[in-house]
Design a protein around this motif. Sequence first.
Motif, PDB file in Angstrom:
ATOM      1  N   THR A 228       1.060  -1.495  -0.049  1.00 32.49           N
ATOM      2  CA  THR A 228       0.098   0.538  -0.258  1.00 32.49           C
ATOM      3  C   THR A 228       0.938   1.197   0.320  1.00 32.49           C
ATOM      4  OG1 THR A 228      -2.085  -1.402   1.193  1.00 32.49           O
ATOM      5  CG2 THR A 228      -1.837   1.454   1.364  1.00 32.49           C
ATOM      6  N   ALA A 229       1.958   1.086   1.191  1.00 35.76           N
ATOM      7  CA  ALA A 229       2.670   2.521   0.803  1.00 35.76           C
ATOM      8  C   ALA A 229       3.552   2.525  -0.665  1.00 35.76           C
ATOM      9  CB  ALA A 229       3.746   1.972   1.650  1.00 35.76           C
ATOM     10  N   VAL A 230       3.821   1.651  -1.441  1.00 34.74           N
ATOM     11  CA  VAL A 230       4.057   1.497  -2.664  1.00 34.74           C
ATOM     12  C   VAL A 230       3.042   2.525  -3.704  1.00 34.74           C
ATOM     13  CG1 VAL A 230       4.936   0.461  -4.637  1.00 34.74           C
ATOM     14  CG2 VAL A 230       5.611   0.062  -2.375  1.00 34.74           C
ATOM     15  N   SER A 231       2.247   2.125  -3.416  1.00 38.87           N
ATOM     16  CA  SER A 231       0.912   2.744  -4.370  1.00 38.87           C
ATOM     17  C   SER A 231       1.062   4.293  -4.300  1.00 38.87           C
ATOM     18  CB  SER A 231       0.048   1.403  -3.513  1.00 38.87           C
ATOM     19  OG  SER A 231      -0.463   1.484  -4.314  1.00 38.87           O
ATOM     20  N   LEU A 232       0.980   4.644  -2.591  1.00 32.01           N
ATOM     21  CA  LEU A 232       0.964   5.613  -2.003  1.00 32.01           C
ATOM     22  C   LEU A 232       2.149   6.404  -2.711  1.00 32.01           C
ATOM     23  CD1 LEU A 232      -1.014   5.745   1.401  1.00 32.01           C
ATOM     24  CD2 LEU A 232      -2.338   6.185  -0.640  1.00 32.01           C
ATOM     25  N   GLY A 233       2.929   6.010  -3.114  1.00 30.62           N
ATOM     26  CA  GLY A 233       4.470   6.515  -3.815  1.00 30.62           C
ATOM     27  C   GLY A 233       4.560   6.930  -4.915  1.00 30.62           C
ATOM     28  N   ALA A 234       3.727   5.938  -5.704  1.00 29.32           N
ATOM     29  CA  ALA A 234       3.056   6.221  -6.681  1.00 29.32           C
ATOM     30  C   ALA A 234       1.861   7.319  -7.144  1.00 29.32           C
ATOM     31  CB  ALA A 234       2.002   5.307  -7.287  1.00 29.32           C
ATOM     32  N   SER A 235       1.016   7.106  -6.547  1.00 29.23           N
ATOM     33  CA  SER A 235       0.230   8.684  -6.541  1.00 29.23           C
ATOM     34  C   SER A 235       0.923   9.953  -5.762  1.00 29.23           C
ATOM     35  CB  SER A 235      -0.991   8.441  -5.214  1.00 29.23           C
ATOM     36  OG  SER A 235      -1.750   7.620  -5.494  1.00 29.23           O
ATOM     37  N   ALA A 236       1.943   9.517  -5.016  1.00 30.82           N
ATOM     38  CA  ALA A 236       2.757  11.212  -4.440  1.00 30.82           C
ATOM     39  C   ALA A 236       3.682  11.299  -5.897  1.00 30.82           C
ATOM     40  CB  ALA A 236       3.790  10.338  -2.975  1.00 30.82           C
ATOM     41  N   LEU A 237       3.577  10.499  -6.717  1.00 32.34           N
ATOM     42  CA  LEU A 237       5.355  10.560  -8.163  1.00 32.34           C
ATOM     43  C   LEU A 237       3.996  11.395  -8.798  1.00 32.34           C
ATOM     44  CD1 LEU A 237       7.473  10.145  -9.900  1.00 32.34           C
ATOM     45  CD2 LEU A 237       6.808   7.827 -10.321  1.00 32.34           C
ATOM     46  N   THR A 238       2.919  10.898  -9.466  1.00 37.42           N
ATOM     47  CA  THR A 238       2.204  11.544 -10.371  1.00 37.42           C
ATOM     48  C   THR A 238       1.975  13.013  -9.227  1.00 37.42           C
ATOM     49  OG1 THR A 238       1.042   9.226 -10.488  1.00 37.42           O
ATOM     50  CG2 THR A 238       0.088  11.255 -10.786  1.00 37.42           C
ATOM     51  N   GLU A 239       2.024  13.307  -8.711  1.00 39.96           N
ATOM     52  CA  GLU A 239       1.253  14.420  -7.803  1.00 39.96           C
ATOM     53  C   GLU A 239       2.279  15.190  -8.180  1.00 39.96           C
ATOM     54  OE1 GLU A 239       1.648  16.688  -3.317  1.00 39.96           O
ATOM     55  OE2 GLU A 239       0.199  15.079  -3.357  1.00 39.96           O
ATOM     56  N   ALA A 240       3.479  14.756  -7.988  1.00 39.81           N
ATOM     57  CA  ALA A 240       5.122  16.231  -7.794  1.00 39.81           C
ATOM     58  C   ALA A 240       5.012  15.863  -9.431  1.00 39.81           C
ATOM     59  CB  ALA A 240       6.593  15.283  -7.622  1.00 39.81           C
ATOM     60  N   ALA A 241       4.772  15.155 -10.145  1.00 46.67           N
ATOM     61  CA  ALA A 241       5.013  14.834 -11.992  1.00 46.67           C
ATOM     62  C   ALA A 241       4.000  16.645 -12.286  1.00 46.67           C
ATOM     63  CB  ALA A 241       4.470  13.866 -12.405  1.00 46.67           C
ATOM     64  N   GLU A 242       2.917  16.006 -11.487  1.00 46.36           N
ATOM     65  CA  GLU A 242       1.415  17.161 -12.307  1.00 46.36           C
ATOM     66  C   GLU A 242       2.441  18.857 -12.195  1.00 46.36           C
ATOM     67  OE1 GLU A 242      -0.784  17.095 -13.796  1.00 46.36           O
ATOM     68  OE2 GLU A 242      -1.104  15.081 -14.645  1.00 46.36           O
ATOM     69  N   GLU A 243       2.892  18.784 -10.882  1.00 46.19           N
ATOM     70  CA  GLU A 243       3.313  20.157 -10.409  1.00 46.19           C
ATOM     71  C   GLU A 243       4.339  20.254 -10.699  1.00 46.19           C
ATOM     72  OE1 GLU A 243       3.836  19.871  -6.113  1.00 46.19           O
ATOM     73  OE2 GLU A 243       2.104  19.414  -5.507  1.00 46.19           O
ATOM     74  N   THR A 244       5.246  19.740 -11.912  1.00 46.38           N
ATOM     75  CA  THR A 244       6.619  20.101 -12.231  1.00 46.38           C
ATOM     76  C   THR A 244       5.928  20.282 -13.774  1.00 46.38           C
ATOM     77  OG1 THR A 244       7.756  18.819 -11.133  1.00 46.38           O
ATOM     78  CG2 THR A 244       9.402  19.219 -12.537  1.00 46.38           C
ATOM     79  N   TRP A 245       5.475  19.223 -14.621  1.00 38.92           N
ATOM     80  CA  TRP A 245       5.287  19.510 -15.658  1.00 38.92           C
ATOM     81  C   TRP A 245       5.235  20.804 -16.507  1.00 38.92           C
ATOM     82  CZ3 TRP A 245       5.073  16.966 -19.905  1.00 38.92           C
ATOM     83  CH2 TRP A 245       4.207  17.960 -21.317  1.00 38.92           C
ATOM     84  N   THR A 246       5.881  21.521 -17.321  1.00 39.24           N
ATOM     85  CA  THR A 246       5.605  22.725 -17.863  1.00 39.24           C
ATOM     86  C   THR A 246       5.432  22.432 -19.428  1.00 39.24           C
ATOM     87  OG1 THR A 246       6.814  23.456 -16.547  1.00 39.24           O
ATOM     88  CG2 THR A 246       6.664  25.155 -18.739  1.00 39.24           C
ATOM     89  N   ALA A 247       3.711  22.627 -20.206  1.00 43.04           N
ATOM     90  CA  ALA A 247       3.598  22.134 -20.831  1.00 43.04           C
ATOM     91  C   ALA A 247       4.637  22.309 -22.198  1.00 43.04           C
ATOM     92  CB  ALA A 247       2.358  22.477 -21.189  1.00 43.04           C
ATOM     93  N   PRO A 248       4.730  21.864 -24.092  1.00 40.96           N
ATOM     94  CA  PRO A 248       6.236  21.984 -24.791  1.00 40.96           C
ATOM     95  C   PRO A 248       5.393  23.457 -25.516  1.00 40.96           C
ATOM     96  CG  PRO A 248       4.759  19.987 -25.132  1.00 40.96           C
ATOM     97  CD  PRO A 248       4.299  20.220 -23.236  1.00 40.96           C
ATOM     98  N   GLN A 249       5.928  24.519 -25.621  1.00 32.01           N
ATOM     99  CA  GLN A 249       5.653  26.226 -26.012  1.00 32.01           C
ATOM    100  C   GLN A 249       5.816  25.192 -27.340  1.00 32.01           C
ATOM    101  OE1 GLN A 249       4.509  28.061 -24.386  1.00 32.01           O
ATOM    102  NE2 GLN A 249       4.487  26.618 -22.832  1.00 32.01           N
ATOM    103  N   GLY A 250       5.029  26.067 -28.870  1.00 30.99           N
ATOM    104  CA  GLY A 250       4.451  26.315 -29.811  1.00 30.99           C
ATOM    105  C   GLY A 250       4.024  24.671 -29.596  1.00 30.99           C
TER     106      GLY A 250
END
Length: 250
Positions: A228-250
């Motif tokens: 379960t902790a690994v699954s929650l870690g996966a959710s945390a990865l998605t959260e961090a990725a969403e916060e980091t994501w910058t859509a490519p320009q152009g």
Amino acid sequence: MLADPLAPLLALADVQSAVTSAREAADAAMRHRALRRQGGAVAAEVSLRSAVASAALAGHGYDREQVRAGVVTDPVVQGCLRVASALPSLAETWVKAPRQVLARLHVLAFRGAVPADQLGHPVAGFSAGSRLDALASLVAGGTSAPPLVLAAVVHGELLTLRPFAGEPGVVARAAARLTLMSSGFDPRGLIAPEIGHLAREPECVGAAGAFATGTPDGVRSWLRHCFTAVSLGASALTEAAEETWTAPQG
């Protein structure tokens, strides 16, 4: 040929299905689009969050943004940051020389927090050397159990054995992460189960105690918690990725 000592664990109720579920959660998170363009930034953020969570589990909880700003000088927090940063460089050695890596993790984690002459050495009177050797043999290829199962056993055994001075969870959690990384389950170290352990801390404490009993139900409880902790870690990865994501320009 000796039987695989971890094979019976897969026969425990619901363990195999829980392994599959956690594996799927991790795979889905690691497909996030941000990892193709901003993978380094995401990995750095996960490293920070994992260190903050591990320190909190060790009783040294601080606000993440204060840690990010560098204003937290607590030696255990600093040790957790050092450990998190070192994991990628230790993954290859982990399967070749597990006890050497454990000693290194202890030095990184507790420099400035325990006496210098205790760093990297088992505590005086440590009497479970053979059990620690057996664990090292598993890490070095002595089992064909899924990485999630081996990582949970590594974590639980180190919590139970307490081979080093200081709170044992910091080294135990890092060793579990290294098991997932070196096995290819999470080669980039993007899944931080520490975050999941902290989110379910009372369950984590109870399940660790249950594992220490060595009963099938106790071990099963710990395995399920770790997955379960690994699954929650996966959710945390998605959260961090969403916060980091910058859509490519152009």
